[in-house]
Write a protein that holds these residues in place. Structure first.
Motif, PDB file in Angstrom:
ATOM      1  N   GLY A  76     -45.276  29.901  53.613  1.00  0.00           N
ATOM      2  CA  GLY A  76     -45.531  28.807  52.676  1.00  0.00           C
ATOM      3  C   GLY A  76     -44.984  27.478  53.156  1.00  0.00           C
ATOM      4  N   ALA A  77     -43.833  27.515  53.819  1.00  0.00           N
ATOM      5  CA  ALA A  77     -43.248  26.270  54.329  1.00  0.00           C
ATOM      6  C   ALA A  77     -44.179  25.620  55.352  1.00  0.00           C
ATOM      7  N   ALA A  97     -48.410  21.649  56.742  1.00  0.00           N
ATOM      8  CA  ALA A  97     -49.770  21.367  57.205  1.00  0.00           C
ATOM      9  C   ALA A  97     -50.498  20.415  56.264  1.00  0.00           C
ATOM     10  N   GLN A  98     -50.169  20.473  54.987  1.00  0.00           N
ATOM     11  CA  GLN A  98     -50.822  19.591  54.012  1.00  0.00           C
ATOM     12  C   GLN A  98     -50.497  18.123  54.279  1.00  0.00           C
ATOM     13  N   LYS A 119     -55.328  16.316  62.853  1.00  0.00           N
ATOM     14  CA  LYS A 119     -56.037  17.602  62.722  1.00  0.00           C
ATOM     15  C   LYS A 119     -55.374  18.654  63.612  1.00  0.00           C
ATOM     16  N   SER A 120     -54.959  18.261  64.809  1.00  0.00           N
ATOM     17  CA  SER A 120     -54.281  19.196  65.716  1.00  0.00           C
ATOM     18  C   SER A 120     -52.957  19.684  65.125  1.00  0.00           C
ATOM     19  N   ASP A 121     -52.237  18.775  64.501  1.00  0.00           N
ATOM     20  CA  ASP A 121     -50.974  19.135  63.859  1.00  0.00           C
ATOM     21  C   ASP A 121     -51.226  20.103  62.699  1.00  0.00           C
ATOM     22  N   PHE A 122     -52.274  19.830  61.921  1.00  0.00           N
ATOM     23  CA  PHE A 122     -52.662  20.715  60.814  1.00  0.00           C
ATOM     24  C   PHE A 122     -52.952  22.124  61.332  1.00  0.00           C
ATOM     25  N   LYS A 134     -49.741  23.966  62.497  1.00  0.00           N
ATOM     26  CA  LYS A 134     -48.917  24.469  61.383  1.00  0.00           C
ATOM     27  C   LYS A 134     -49.566  25.679  60.717  1.00  0.00           C
ATOM     28  N   MET A 135     -50.878  25.626  60.548  1.00  0.00           N
ATOM     29  CA  MET A 135     -51.578  26.754  59.931  1.00  0.00           C
ATOM     30  C   MET A 135     -51.539  27.988  60.833  1.00  0.00           C
ATOM     31  N   GLU A 136     -51.613  27.784  62.139  1.00  0.00           N
ATOM     32  CA  GLU A 136     -51.532  28.919  63.064  1.00  0.00           C
ATOM     33  C   GLU A 136     -50.125  29.512  63.083  1.00  0.00           C
ATOM     34  N   ILE A 137     -49.110  28.672  62.928  1.00  0.00           N
ATOM     35  CA  ILE A 137     -47.740  29.188  62.822  1.00  0.00           C
ATOM     36  C   ILE A 137     -47.613  30.014  61.548  1.00  0.00           C
ATOM     37  N   ALA A 138     -48.178  29.524  60.448  1.00  0.00           N
ATOM     38  CA  ALA A 138     -48.152  30.285  59.185  1.00  0.00           C
ATOM     39  C   ALA A 138     -48.849  31.629  59.367  1.00  0.00           C
TER      40      ALA A 138
END
Length: 116
Positions: free
Chosen positions: A44-45, A50-51, A56-59, A62-66
């Motif tokens: 969730g963190a 990511a929000q 877009k790359s940063d998003f 973060k989503m791939e780390i999640a």
């Protein structure tokens, strides 16, 4: 809209993971409880980060780390269940929610990559 659902699901999941960690520590289990506590709440963190991504790359990052954290959490849940530290009911409930989160994360990552 999907991210809001994902944010809510991941928050609910983190709360349940914290409750699980409390239960495990009460029963003197600290090794796996520490691991699942970190990975389960990190999902969730990272979604939250990511929000507010800078790009877009940063998003996507973060989503791939999640997503990686959700895969790790799934592993710890299986280990806890197979070792008898949590019962099948607890395992199925938490694993089902973790799977829902993973499915949404995969879809979000694919969508973001296609738009990139």
């Amino acid at each position: 809209m999907k991210e809001n659902r994902l944010t809510e699901l991941s928050m609910d999941f983190a709360v349940q993971i914290i409750e699980l960690v409390k239960f495990l520590k009460k029963n003197k289990e600290s090794i796996v409880s520490n691991q699942i506590g970190r990975s389960g709440t990190s999902i969730g963190a990272n979604i939250s980060e990511a929000q507010h991504a800078q790009s877009k790359s940063d998003f996507i990052s973060k989503m791939e780390i999640a997503l990686k954290e959700s895969n790790e959490t799934s592993y710890w849940l299986k280990l806890l269940n197979r070792s008898g530290l949590i019962d099948n009911s607890c395992y199925k409930t938490l694993d089902s929610l973790c799977t829902k989160i993973r499915i949404l994360l995969i879809a979000s990552c694919k969508t973001a990559k296609n738009k990139q």
